[in-house]
Design a protein around this motif. Structure first.
Motif, mmCIF file in Angstrom:
data_model
loop_
_atom_site.group_PDB
_atom_site.id
_atom_site.type_symbol
_atom_site.label_atom_id
_atom_site.label_comp_id
_atom_site.label_asym_id
_atom_site.label_seq_id
_atom_site.Cartn_x
_atom_site.Cartn_y
_atom_site.Cartn_z
ATOM 1 N N ILE A 36 11.699 80.577 36.929
ATOM 2 C CA ILE A 36 10.628 79.593 37.057
ATOM 3 C C ILE A 36 11.009 78.582 38.133
ATOM 4 C CG2 ILE A 36 9.730 79.815 34.717
ATOM 5 C CD1 ILE A 36 11.302 77.312 33.965
ATOM 6 N N SER A 56 5.799 77.741 39.409
ATOM 7 C CA SER A 56 5.825 79.162 39.753
ATOM 8 C C SER A 56 6.614 79.955 38.719
ATOM 9 C CB SER A 56 6.471 79.369 41.125
ATOM 10 O OG SER A 56 5.780 78.659 42.110
ATOM 11 N N TYR A 57 6.211 81.200 38.530
ATOM 12 C CA TYR A 57 6.919 82.112 37.634
ATOM 13 C C TYR A 57 7.039 83.451 38.343
ATOM 14 C CZ TYR A 57 7.985 85.144 33.711
ATOM 15 O OH TYR A 57 8.583 86.054 32.887
ATOM 16 N N SER A 73 1.802 81.505 40.938
ATOM 17 C CA SER A 73 1.983 80.067 41.107
ATOM 18 C C SER A 73 0.661 79.371 40.824
ATOM 19 C CB SER A 73 2.444 79.755 42.537
ATOM 20 O OG SER A 73 2.675 78.390 42.700
#
Length: 86
Positions: A36, A56-57, A73
Motif C-alpha cells: 500500500i 494506492s494498493y 489508486s
C-alpha cells in the motif's frame, strides 16, 4: 520554496515564490504479496493551488520466472484559483 534569493530588475518583491510540498510513503504487505502507498501533494504557484491525496494498493504474483503485478489508486485532487491575486 522556489526562487530563493532570486532578484530581478523589476520590482516583483511583493510576489510570493512558488512553493511545493510532497509526501510519499509505501509499505509492502509480504504475507499477502501486496503493498500500500500514500501520496500527498501541496503546490502553490501564484494564484493557483493544487492539493491532492491518493491511496494506492498493488498486488503481485509469481508467474514462471517473473512477476505479474496490478494496482489501483484512488484519491482526490483539488485545484483552486485565488482571483484576488489577478
Amino acid at each position: 520554496t522556489q526562487w530563493l534569493g532570486y532578484n530581478t530588475s523589476e520590482n516583483i518583491s511583493s510576489l510570493n515564490p512558488p512553493s511545493s510540498q510532497v509526501f510519499t510513503a509505501f509499505t509492502p504487505l509480504r504475507r499477502i504479496k501486496s503493498g500500500i502507498g500514500l501520496n500527498v501533494l501541496n503546490d502553490k504557484i501564484g494564484p493557483l493551488s493544487n492539493q491532492s491525496v491518493f491511496l494506492s494498493y498493488g498486488i503481485y504474483r509469481t508467474v514462471g520466472n517473473g512477476r505479474l503485478a496490478a494496482g489501483i489508486s484512488a484519491g482526490a485532487h483539488v485545484i483552486s484559483i485565488d482571483g484576488s491575486q489577478w
